[in-house]
Design an enzyme around this catalytic site. Structure first.
Site, PDB file in Angstrom:
ATOM      1  N   GLU A 162       0.342  -1.201  -0.223  1.00 36.90           N
ATOM      2  CA  GLU A 162       0.317  -0.158   0.163  1.00 36.90           C
ATOM      3  C   GLU A 162       0.890   1.505  -0.223  1.00 36.90           C
ATOM      4  O   GLU A 162       1.030   2.175   1.018  1.00 36.90           O
ATOM      5  CB  GLU A 162      -0.998   0.101   0.883  1.00 36.90           C
ATOM      6  CG  GLU A 162      -1.801  -1.263   1.016  1.00 36.90           C
ATOM      7  CD  GLU A 162      -2.965  -1.023   2.296  1.00 36.90           C
ATOM      8  OE1 GLU A 162      -4.153  -1.570   2.492  1.00 36.90           O
ATOM      9  OE2 GLU A 162      -2.981  -0.340   2.839  1.00 36.90           O
ATOM     10  N   GLU A 319      -6.955  -7.614  -0.774  1.00 37.34           N
ATOM     11  CA  GLU A 319      -6.873  -7.820   0.716  1.00 37.34           C
ATOM     12  C   GLU A 319      -8.636  -7.015   0.633  1.00 37.34           C
ATOM     13  O   GLU A 319      -9.194  -6.017  -0.236  1.00 37.34           O
ATOM     14  CB  GLU A 319      -6.312  -6.301   1.832  1.00 37.34           C
ATOM     15  CG  GLU A 319      -5.195  -6.905   1.976  1.00 37.34           C
ATOM     16  CD  GLU A 319      -4.206  -5.823   2.800  1.00 37.34           C
ATOM     17  OE1 GLU A 319      -5.153  -5.158   3.441  1.00 37.34           O
ATOM     18  OE2 GLU A 319      -2.908  -5.794   2.370  1.00 37.34           O
TER      19      GLU A 319
END
Length: 687
Positions: A162, A319
């Site tokens: 991320e 995710e």
């Protein structure tokens, strides 16, 4: 984005290894004693897990002191997973630099625009330009790649985690920014021209005089918009350099394995078009709130964006949440059944995986109350029952691995540089938000089950019946010509307000607004009239205008709706213009949802774009094909009410059959009844 043969070969190898779609999540064994690892592996097999992401935040455990490496625990975990037939998406742990790096090299910590150094204590605490950070990140990556290349568990690489695109303001970053600007412009005179530094006497004599943009609180007046925009570009480029450096290391050791990193969907700070071109497969982390009535809409447009980044190729959901995710405020539980329907929406829209953060809920740390596949309550919970049932669904859909969705008939223009410029300071309105405007145009299409692809403004648009360009404020001459040529050749364009205004340097185009699109739209705009908060005006069709009004002067365009009160009463709020063989529609205001639905769907109908199937409100459908062309029609009830979907009579030949339990293998003989948050997948041969 064009796929490359090398990427296709690496992904084909991953699909062969997994034997179907991937199912699993982030696995953090370093948080648990070794006896729990064996229980984890047993439960993974029970749940149908075949892929886990390992090592994302493990740098401090793998390298507890500078140059001292501890891989024994990782060896044991990967061996256990390999023996159980669970493959590993191995992460480089560089999103979480260890405490010793921050302590011994505080210069690796980033500095914000106020001059404050970010402290150790969370994650992503690194300056992307720091050569010290880059050295240590490369070293741990090299050691991982050396040790685990060829390990039977290793299936793919996950670089970092991320990336947040932090724009650092430390001295090292300032020097890096200057080098980047010199490479971009070549001469200081070219930069002065691009940034318009004649305004307020800001002219630079040397690249060495340029700093990173100061926050407004430290300036007497507004910052230079050209400098701000270039700093966005620079920060994106500096972070991408981190990714490609680590990618190149692991690829040198394992050239046959795919490499990815996890995007955050419509995240503003990084240009994912550029990033996707540097990896083998696009991947996303997405966390729509369970209680959000539009959570499925927010997920859908992010899924469509991921599919579009690599020209419609399958992507990975790396995710998501099995239940509540920590988003601040009150984090309600997920309604029973919702997990399944939202996960299957990802598969329907092109995902080759369904994965979660995380496998086992953490006992400590900032996300100890984040949901997980194995909750704190263990296998006796409703969540575990839904996780294992979803695993069976994902297995049943395995033939879709590598399969693609049909190309949509509608394209939405998405450009990150435009979003950076659109949301810059010192505009007629500071309230415009690019993703909000995109959703206003996407929502009617999602509700009508009309598929959407996202495209760059320079893309080949010829295959699309309708192209929508929400708030294309910044546009190059070439991109404007591309959209104009599309309409001239017979395409249908729907464009919204504050478009065509500036060039790629954020300089206002000369002449009347809308700058680059006056001829195409058949109008000029006398002035902008952003509305005050709560201020609205009536439209002739019963709708309401809010947020913004363009004062439109038609120059060939015809009005679709007018204002009926206020200073602009009688003036057009939306127009349509015949241009060449095509049509350009312009929305000069932010209208209420009912009006937006009517205008957007009217444009889709005029262009000939239609849904695959009509369904009740709140019931979505999407079509995806296996590699051999076999069609899978997903019917997804996103509501807490039962729904019935009438199907058209089957053409002659083999009827469709149900894929998912409990109706798997049975022919479809009539309407499909869906329980609350219910899902059905219908399979029929190609053609």
């Amino acid at each position: 984005m064009t796929r490359t043969p090398a990427a296709d070969e690496r992904l084909a190898g991953l699909r062969r290894r997994l034997g179907g779609l991937a199912y699993g999540g982030d696995y953090n064994p370093e948080q648990w004693p070794a006896e729990v690892w064996r229980e984890d592996v047993r439960l993974m097999r029970e749940a149908g897990v075949n892929l886990v992401t390992v090592g994302v935040f493990s740098w401090g455990v793998l390298e507890p002191r500078p140059g001292v490496f501890a891989f024994d625990w990782m060896d044991e975990v990967l061996d256990l997973l390999a023996d159980a037939g669970v493959s590993v998406d191995l992460a480089t742990p560089t999103a979480a630099p260890p405490s010793w790096l921050a302590h011994e090299h505080p210069e690796t910590l980033p500095v914000d625009g106020e001059g404050r150094r970010i402290a150790f204590g969370a994650r992503c605490h690194y300056c992307p330009s720091s050569p010290v950070f880059r050295y240590h990140a490369a070293r741990i990556t090299e050691r991982l790649a050396e040790r685990y290349a060829g390990h039977p568990a290793l299936a793919m690489w996950h670089i970092g985690n991320e990336y947040i695109g932090f724009g650092c303001h430390c001295e090292v970053s300032v020097a890096h920014f200057r080098r980047w600007l010199a490479a971009r412009y070549g001469t200081i005179d070219a930069l002065n021209e691009a940034w318009g530094t004649a305004f307020w006497g800001q002219r630079y004599d040397s690249f060495d005089h340029i700093g990173t943009p100061a926050p407004r609180a430290r300036l007497v007046s507004g910052p230079n918009p050209g400098q701000l925009l270039d700093f966005w570009r620079f920060s994106d480029a500096a972070n991408l350099e981190l990714f490609t450096a680590e990618r190149d290391i692991v690829r040198r050791h394992t050239p046959d394995l795919p490499v990815t990193t996890n995007f955050m969907g419509s995240f503003k700070h990084l240009d994912y078009w550029r990033w996707a071109a540097q990896e083998d497969v696009a991947a996303i982390d997405v966390y729509p709130k369970p209680w959000d009535q539009e959570g499925q809409l927010l997920a859908a447009y992010n899924f469509d964006l991921m599919r579009s980044l690599r020209d419609g190729a399958p992507w990975l959901l790396l995710e998501s949440a099995t239940g509540a995710n920590l988003s601040g405020g009150r984090n309600s539980a997920r309604p029973e059944g919702q997990l399944r329907v939202r996960a299957l929406q990802a598969v329907a829209r092109g995902a080759d995986s369904v994965m979660f953060f995380q496998w086992r809920a953490s006992r400590a740390g900032a996300e100890r109350f984040h949901s997980a596949m194995v909750p704190h309550g263990g296998t006796g919970t409703r969540t575990w029952g839904e996780v294992t049932a979803l695993g069976r669904d994902v297995t049943a859909l395995g033939e879709l691995s590598g399969g693609r969705c049909d190309r949509a008939e509608v394209a939405m223009v998405w450009d990150w540089e435009n979003s950076w410029a659109l949301e810059g300071p010192d505009h007629p309105s500071s309230a415009l938000r690019f993703t909000t405007q995109v959703l206003d145009h996407y929502r009617p299409l999602w509700g009508a089950n009309i598929p959407v692809d996202f495209v760059r403004p320079d893309a080949d648009l010829s295959a699309y019946r309708l192209v929508i360009a929400p708030n294309l404020y910044l546009v190059s001459d070439a991109d404007a010509a591309n959209l104009t040529s599309y309409v001239r050749a017979g395409g249908h364009l729907l464009m919204s307000h504050f478009s065509g205004i500036v060039d790629p340097y954020d300089r206002v185009r000369p002449g009347s607004y809308p700058g680059a699109f006056r001829e195409l739209l058949g109008l000029s705009i006398d002035d902008f009239n952003p509305l005050q908060e709560g201020e609205t005006y009536a439209l002739g069709d019963g709708g309401t205008a809010a947020e913004w009004q363009d004062i439109i002067v038609p120059e060939g365009a015809e009005a679709l709706t007018h204002y009926t009160d206020g200073d602009l009463a009688g003036r057009p709020a939306a127009t349509r213009h015949r241009f060449g063989a095509g049509t350009a529609t312009y929305l000069g205001t932010s209208a209420d949802r009912a009006t937006m639905r009517r205008l957007v769907l009217d444009g889709a109908s005029a262009a000939g774009a239609a849904p695959v199937l009509e369904t009740p409100e709140g019931v979505g459908h999407f079509r995806r094909r296996a590699a051999d062309g076999t069609e899978h029609l997903f019917l997804l009830n996103h509501t807490p009410r039962e729904a019935e979907v009438p199907l058209s009579p089957e053409p002659s030949g083999t009827p469709a059959v149900h894929v998912l339990a409990p109706d798997a293998g049975t022919p479809v003989t009539g309407p499909v009844r869906l329980p609350r948050y219910g899902a059905a997948v219908l399979r029929r041969p190609a053609g």
